[in-house]
Design a protein around this motif. Structure first.
Motif, mmCIF file in Angstrom:
data_model
loop_
_atom_site.group_PDB
_atom_site.id
_atom_site.type_symbol
_atom_site.label_atom_id
_atom_site.label_comp_id
_atom_site.label_asym_id
_atom_site.label_seq_id
_atom_site.Cartn_x
_atom_site.Cartn_y
_atom_site.Cartn_z
ATOM 1 N N PHE A 94 33.887 58.892 31.801
ATOM 2 C CA PHE A 94 34.469 58.932 30.295
ATOM 3 C C PHE A 94 33.835 58.214 29.111
ATOM 4 O O PHE A 94 32.272 58.224 29.426
ATOM 5 N N ASN A 98 33.163 52.250 30.450
ATOM 6 C CA ASN A 98 34.378 51.601 31.397
ATOM 7 C C ASN A 98 34.720 51.009 32.720
ATOM 8 O O ASN A 98 35.624 50.959 33.272
ATOM 9 N N PRO A 99 33.140 50.454 32.753
ATOM 10 C CA PRO A 99 33.087 49.018 33.725
ATOM 11 C C PRO A 99 34.188 48.378 34.569
ATOM 12 O O PRO A 99 35.416 47.539 32.653
ATOM 13 N N PHE A 100 34.448 48.110 35.477
ATOM 14 C CA PHE A 100 35.862 47.178 35.555
ATOM 15 C C PHE A 100 34.790 45.827 35.221
ATOM 16 O O PHE A 100 33.965 45.108 35.350
ATOM 17 N N PRO A 101 36.267 44.863 34.565
ATOM 18 C CA PRO A 101 35.620 43.323 34.761
ATOM 19 C C PRO A 101 35.112 42.649 35.909
ATOM 20 O O PRO A 101 35.960 41.441 35.995
ATOM 21 N N LYS A 102 33.853 43.485 36.203
ATOM 22 C CA LYS A 102 33.827 42.504 37.760
ATOM 23 C C LYS A 102 32.071 42.707 37.720
ATOM 24 O O LYS A 102 31.151 43.891 36.663
ATOM 25 N N PHE A 110 33.241 49.188 44.184
ATOM 26 C CA PHE A 110 34.531 49.161 44.077
ATOM 27 C C PHE A 110 35.537 50.625 45.238
ATOM 28 O O PHE A 110 36.964 50.467 45.495
ATOM 29 N N SER A 147 28.503 40.046 35.668
ATOM 30 C CA SER A 147 29.400 40.993 34.849
ATOM 31 C C SER A 147 29.182 42.664 34.330
ATOM 32 O O SER A 147 27.978 42.255 34.050
ATOM 33 N N LEU A 149 30.614 44.686 32.229
ATOM 34 C CA LEU A 149 30.072 43.841 30.797
ATOM 35 C C LEU A 149 29.229 43.351 30.050
ATOM 36 O O LEU A 149 28.918 43.737 28.869
ATOM 37 N N ALA A 150 28.176 42.533 30.810
ATOM 38 C CA ALA A 150 26.623 42.133 30.168
ATOM 39 C C ALA A 150 26.367 42.617 30.071
ATOM 40 O O ALA A 150 25.191 42.951 28.962
ATOM 41 N N ARG A 163 28.750 53.932 39.740
ATOM 42 C CA ARG A 163 30.370 53.912 40.102
ATOM 43 C C ARG A 163 31.180 55.493 40.653
ATOM 44 O O ARG A 163 31.738 55.543 42.084
ATOM 45 N N ALA A 164 30.553 56.633 39.774
ATOM 46 C CA ALA A 164 31.524 57.663 40.319
ATOM 47 C C ALA A 164 30.403 58.418 41.751
ATOM 48 O O ALA A 164 30.561 59.331 42.141
ATOM 49 N N TYR B 182 40.701 50.713 32.190
ATOM 50 C CA TYR B 182 40.666 50.429 33.349
ATOM 51 C C TYR B 182 41.597 51.238 34.062
ATOM 52 O O TYR B 182 40.423 51.292 35.997
ATOM 53 N N LEU B 189 38.663 57.143 41.010
ATOM 54 C CA LEU B 189 37.801 57.187 41.529
ATOM 55 C C LEU B 189 38.359 57.091 43.253
ATOM 56 O O LEU B 189 37.741 57.284 44.155
ATOM 57 N N SER B 294 35.694 37.414 32.218
ATOM 58 C CA SER B 294 35.980 38.932 32.043
ATOM 59 C C SER B 294 34.662 40.025 30.962
ATOM 60 O O SER B 294 35.300 40.864 31.193
ATOM 61 N N MET B 295 34.507 39.290 30.154
ATOM 62 C CA MET B 295 33.903 39.409 28.990
ATOM 63 C C MET B 295 32.297 40.167 29.397
ATOM 64 O O MET B 295 31.783 40.384 28.782
ATOM 65 N N GLY B 296 31.869 39.103 30.058
ATOM 66 C CA GLY B 296 30.397 39.148 31.135
ATOM 67 C C GLY B 296 29.308 38.159 30.621
ATOM 68 O O GLY B 296 28.101 38.522 30.562
ATOM 69 N N ASN B 298 29.260 35.730 31.755
ATOM 70 C CA ASN B 298 28.955 34.944 32.712
ATOM 71 C C ASN B 298 28.252 35.923 33.731
ATOM 72 O O ASN B 298 28.939 36.174 34.235
#
Ligand code: ATP
Ligand code: MG
Lengths: 259, 298
Positions: A94, A98-102, A110, A147, A149-150, A163-164, B182, B189, B294-296, B298
């Protein structure tokens, strides 16, 4: 040129798309060759994203979308395929990362998990392979449980590419994948595309004329008609389209006279 | 028209501002003082009764209000656990249906759209209904009609009805704030809609959902009216879900109205207040912690 001999991966035939009563795409016909990078360019609002999202039926999520005409993948109609199977074959990156918060690992794992891979070793293997494929492995191999998102914007986008890749698609759709990135990160993504095209068919939407000229093998130029519907003006090898466009409109656009 | 800024005018504006700020400051201080007074009164009065013995001995019953409060602590924990485990799956499930499925389905189906509107209005209204109404309903349905008598089960079911609107609303809000990106990322996917909801949307909405649950825990702990008419008031330890019981709030009420042990009511209130404060702090902590994760950070 050898490029001409590549077989067609996606074949679009008289494709029309409507958002309710508004026609966003009008009679688009184009063949997209296997293992090549096809760039889609055109002024804002001419339906580039809409067109791209038609290949993995992402527009199905929007209520009241109607289509007319056909899109074939390996000569099978998209709408005859199961949507999950189709999206496994046609991946998407995209505009905004838009990585997931994981964790980084869970982001890449995933897709495979969703498709039923449970074996831990196998997942590790896929994750490493995909991250290498997206040229991100060396940067994140020690922080896989951090994460997603980091990461920096450019890293996040490569994470999304990884991921794709993890679901082993045949086609990768990219909607302005570098527009939110700085020039260095952009260049990395473009380099990455060059290695990816050996195994994948890539369709990329871009606003950036230099990017299209630099990074793609084929280019398709879209424009808006009077009724604001998007249509294909011309397409061909990137070289030909930029050096020697058939249409006056194309020339005006690539030389920056409008759009 | 010429707009002139005169010193006179400026001084006037500043005076108005000073008076307004002064008024607001007074409001703030008054509210804080009132709060401090109520809480301080209970804490000081109750603090004198509280010791380990009070917390660990059973109430003895009778008009003198002898004994401690041990069974009421345990009963409260039982009831909270039961209520939350009944209401959470139901409430979160309803919220998921409303945000993820109904929104789409109602565009195709007019009847469904109307039904949904009614049920949304219903949820809104229920959230504002006085709790004793839930008590009466629970009494009529669970205690009398279904013959569960005064019991943990009757109280748990009635309590679940009471907090369902809270859980549904907070979960719905939490689900709606999950970015579209999300969902699209997951669907692109090849994940199914269910996988997307379960593995991406719900985890991302977790901080909000958990906040709703903790708020509900507080609501159950604080509630008296509903449980007065569904839980009975036995100060013995409930043996099973069909036993009557007494929560801390009920204990405060009983002690204050039926016995001479006003000091013990205060002691129990002390524990109640501390529990609520801890719950509220945990909401702040949890939502920060979860949001940060969730913001990363951590
Ligand atoms: N969900 C939607 N509902 C209705 N109309 C839409 C929707 N999405 C896009 N459109 C309309 O379809 C047309 C094409 O939009 P699209 O996003 O495909 O353009 P684009 O070429 O990608 O533009 P940009 O370069 O700005 O990203 C626009 O007129 C837009 O307003
Ligand atoms: Mg676009």
């Amino acid at each position: 040129m050898t490029q001409k001999t590549k077989p067609t991966k996606l074949s679009v035939k008289n494709f029309n798309l409507f958002y309710g009563n508004f026609q966003a795409l009008q009679e688009v016909s184009i063949d997209i060759p296997t293992h090549r990078i096809t760039a889609i360019i055109g002024p804002s609002g001419c339906g580039k994203s809409t067109f791209l999202r038609s290949f993995n039926r992402m527009n199905d999520l929007i209520p009241n979308v109607k289509t007319k005409g056909q899109i074939l993948i390996d000569s099978h109609n998209l709408y005859d395929l199961d949507i999950v199977a189709l999206r496994k074959r046609v991946g998407m990156v995209f505009q905004r990362p838009n990585p997931f918060p994981k964790s980084i690992f869970d982001n890449v794992a995933f897709g495979p998990r969703a498709h039923g891979v449970r074996d831990k070793l196998k997942l590790q293997e896929i994750v490493e392979h995909s991250l290498r494929g997206a040229a991100l492995w060396e940067e994140v191999k020690d922080i896989l449980d951090k994460s997603g998102l980091a990461l920096s914007g450019g890293q996040q986008q490569r994470l999304c590419i990884a991921r794709a890749l993890a679901v082993e698609p045949e086609v990768i759709l990219m909607d302005e994948p570098a527009s939110a990135l700085d020039p260095v990160a952009t260049l990395r993504i473009e380099e990455l595309m060059q290695t990816l095209k050996e195994h994948y068919t890539i369709v990329i939407v871009t606003h950036n004329m230099q990017q299209a000229a630099r990074a793609s093998d084929y280019t398709a130029f879209f424009n808006m008609a009077e009724n604001r519907a998007g249509y294909l003006v011309e397409h061909g090898s990137t070289n030909q389209l930029f050096v020697n466009p058939k249409e006056k409109l194309t020339e005006d656009y690539i030389t920056g006279r409008f759009g | 028209m010429q707009l002139e800024i005169t010193t006179e005018n400026l001084a006037y504006q500043k005076t108005v501002q000073k008076i307004a700020f002064g008024g607001l400051w007074l409001c703030g201080v008054l509210v804080l003082m009132m709060l401090a007074w109520v809480v301080g009164y209970v804490l000081i009065q109750g603090g004198q009764v509280i010791d380990l013995k009070f917390l660990t001995t059973k109430p003895a019953g009778g008009v003198s209000g002898e004994g401690g409060m041990s069974t009421t602590i345990v009963t409260t924990i039982y009831l909270v656990t039961l209520t939350i485990s009944l209401a959470t799956p139901l409430g979160v499930g309803a919220a998921i249906y409303l945000t993820e499925y109904a929104a789409e389905a109602q565009k195709e189906n007019r009847l469904l759209a109307i039904l949904l509107q009614i049920s949304r209005a219903g949820v809104e209204t229920l959230a504002g209904v006085p709790s004793i109404i839930f008590g009466l309903f629970g009494f009529a349905l669970f205690v009398s009609f279904m013959k569960f008598k005064f019991s943990l089960l009757s109280a748990g079911l009635s309590g679940a009805c009471l907090i369902l609107p809270v859980i549904i609303r907070t979960s719905e809000e939490a689900l709606l704030t999950v970015p579209r990106a999300y969902r699209e990322g997951s669907l692109a996917l090849g994940a199914t809609k269910w996988q997307t909801i379960w593995q991406v949307v719900l985890p991302a909405a977790m901080p909000g959902v958990v906040t709703g649950i903790i708020l509900s825990v507080g609501r159950i702990i604080a509630e008296t009216a509903v449980f007065w008419v569904t839980l009975g008031g036995s100060y013995r330890l409930p043996k099973d879900v069909f036993s009557s019981g007494r929560t801390m709030s009920l204990h405060v009420y009983s002690l204050a109205t039926e016995t001479r042990a006003f000091d013990k009511a205060m002691g129990t209130a002390f524990v109640l207040i501390i529990t609520i404060v801890i719950l509220n702090l945990s909401i702040t902590y949890l939502s920060r912690h979860l949001a940060a994760r969730s913001m990363g950070k951590n």
